[in-house]
Design a protein around this motif. Structure first.
Motif, PDB file in Angstrom:
ATOM      1  N   UNK A 187       0.804  -1.223   0.000  1.00 47.06           N
ATOM      2  CA  UNK A 187       0.000   0.000   0.000  1.00 47.06           C
ATOM      3  C   UNK A 187       0.832   1.266   0.000  1.00 47.06           C
ATOM      4  N   UNK A 188       2.089   1.170   0.340  1.00 46.38           N
ATOM      5  CA  UNK A 188       2.998   2.299   0.407  1.00 46.38           C
ATOM      6  C   UNK A 188       4.307   1.821   1.005  1.00 46.38           C
ATOM      7  N   UNK A 189       5.350   2.621   0.903  1.00 53.81           N
ATOM      8  CA  UNK A 189       6.663   2.183   1.383  1.00 53.81           C
ATOM      9  C   UNK A 189       6.931   2.584   2.835  1.00 53.81           C
ATOM     10  N   UNK A 190       5.999   3.269   3.467  1.00 53.62           N
ATOM     11  CA  UNK A 190       6.217   3.733   4.831  1.00 53.62           C
ATOM     12  C   UNK A 190       5.904   2.605   5.819  1.00 53.62           C
ATOM     13  N   UNK A 191       6.865   2.206   6.664  1.00 55.43           N
ATOM     14  CA  UNK A 191       6.593   1.174   7.669  1.00 55.43           C
ATOM     15  C   UNK A 191       5.548   1.606   8.697  1.00 55.43           C
ATOM     16  N   UNK A 192       5.348   2.911   8.842  1.00 55.52           N
ATOM     17  CA  UNK A 192       4.378   3.399   9.820  1.00 55.52           C
ATOM     18  C   UNK A 192       2.959   3.486   9.247  1.00 55.52           C
ATOM     19  N   UNK A 193       2.772   3.050   7.996  1.00 60.77           N
ATOM     20  CA  UNK A 193       1.425   2.979   7.419  1.00 60.77           C
ATOM     21  C   UNK A 193       0.813   1.641   7.820  1.00 60.77           C
TER      22      UNK A 193
ATOM     23  N   UNK B  93      -2.075  -4.849   9.828  1.00 58.19           N
ATOM     24  CA  UNK B  93      -0.714  -5.208   9.438  1.00 58.19           C
ATOM     25  C   UNK B  93      -0.061  -3.996   8.791  1.00 58.19           C
ATOM     26  N   UNK B  94       1.248  -4.036   8.671  1.00 59.44           N
ATOM     27  CA  UNK B  94       1.949  -2.935   8.008  1.00 59.44           C
ATOM     28  C   UNK B  94       1.578  -2.909   6.527  1.00 59.44           C
ATOM     29  N   UNK B  95       1.253  -1.717   6.032  1.00 61.12           N
ATOM     30  CA  UNK B  95       0.820  -1.600   4.656  1.00 61.12           C
ATOM     31  C   UNK B  95       1.917  -1.852   3.642  1.00 61.12           C
ATOM     32  N   UNK B  96       3.176  -1.844   4.070  1.00 56.26           N
ATOM     33  CA  UNK B  96       4.249  -2.082   3.102  1.00 56.26           C
ATOM     34  C   UNK B  96       4.625  -3.561   3.002  1.00 56.26           C
ATOM     35  N   UNK B  97       3.862  -4.442   3.661  1.00 56.45           N
ATOM     36  CA  UNK B  97       4.071  -5.869   3.446  1.00 56.45           C
ATOM     37  C   UNK B  97       3.427  -6.289   2.129  1.00 56.45           C
TER      38      UNK B  97
ATOM     39  N   UNK C 213      -9.322   0.237   6.039  1.00 50.75           N
ATOM     40  CA  UNK C 213      -8.952   1.492   6.697  1.00 50.75           C
ATOM     41  C   UNK C 213      -7.430   1.595   6.721  1.00 50.75           C
ATOM     42  N   UNK C 214      -6.915   2.738   6.327  1.00 43.91           N
ATOM     43  CA  UNK C 214      -5.473   2.969   6.304  1.00 43.91           C
ATOM     44  C   UNK C 214      -5.136   4.061   7.320  1.00 43.91           C
ATOM     45  N   UNK C 215      -4.172   3.736   8.176  1.00 41.14           N
ATOM     46  CA  UNK C 215      -3.735   4.645   9.235  1.00 41.14           C
ATOM     47  C   UNK C 215      -2.266   5.000   9.023  1.00 41.14           C
ATOM     48  N   UNK C 216      -1.844   6.162   9.560  1.00 42.74           N
ATOM     49  CA  UNK C 216      -0.433   6.554   9.535  1.00 42.74           C
ATOM     50  C   UNK C 216      -0.071   7.203  10.857  1.00 42.74           C
TER      51      UNK C 216
END
Length: 217
Positions: A100-106, A184-188, A213-216
């Protein structure tokens, strides 16, 4: 909180996530769905922060601890998602895992609103690199390996990726039981895992319906 894969990626699982699943699904059926972007194999309807965040508010401290976040995760975006594309009609990009993105905090939060216990969501490792997640430092190597391996093995056959693929190895599968929520982390690397013989239904009252739902942090 559990973990999966060689990277020991964290996974939060909550059963019976909403009090009245039938009511939530009936409300979801009244939304207007449309295609959003080239990646999701179906249609989506946006969900506001005011509706989405109360669903996860009690879980935010556990997410902050479990995912090692500097602060509590905040709303980024949310959709109701209905799979409507048959396996034979998938675009090539939809036949592969994605991130979903490269940010581990997503953080991605997925609530199964329909009973997809025979299917669910699967996670993967790229065989050429060993990557189970893709951050900014890995992105170029991931894309280069994907291009090289795709050229060598050809375009994946028209189906949802399963357990066996020359490009990716499955590391974990979560069954999509109705009213189960996972985070789960979105960058998996992950992908929907419909069961064999899956035939999509375009009616949100009867089809494979999830809330994403996507959180950051």
């Amino acid at each position: 909180m559990s973990s999966f894969g060689v990277e020991r990626q964290p996974l939060l699982t909550i059963e019976d996530a909403v009090a009245d699943l039938a009511l939530v699904r009936e409300i979801a059926a009244r939304h207007a769905y449309r295609p959003i972007g080239p990646f999701y194999p179906g249609v989506r309807a946006p969900v506001s922060e005011g509706v989405a965040m109360p669903l996860v508010a009690p879980l935010l401290p556990a997410m902050q601890r479990g995912f090692g976040l500097a602060g509590p995760p905040r709303y980024f975006e949310c959709y109701l998602s209905l799979v409507t594309v048959a396996p034979a009609d998938l675009a090539p990009i939809q036949r592969l895992p994605h991130f979903d993105g490269v940010e581990p905090e997503r953080i991605a939060v997925l609530l199964y609103l329909s009973d997809d216990a025979a299917g669910g969501t699967a996670f993967y490792r790229q065989r050429a690199t060993g990557f189970e997640s893709v951050d900014a430092g890995r992105f170029d190597a991931y894309r280069e390996a994907l291009d090289e391996q795709s050229a060598r093995h050809g375009v994946p056959e028209a189906c949802y990726i399963g357990e066996r693929s020359p490009l990716f190895a499955r590391t974990c599968k979560v069954d999509g039981a109705a009213n189960r929520m996972i985070a789960y982390r979105g960058n998996t690397l992950h992908c929907a895992a419909p069961p064999n013989g899956f035939a999509p239904v375009a009616d949100p009252r009867r089809g494979r319906l999830t809330l994403n739902l996507f959180l950051k942090a």
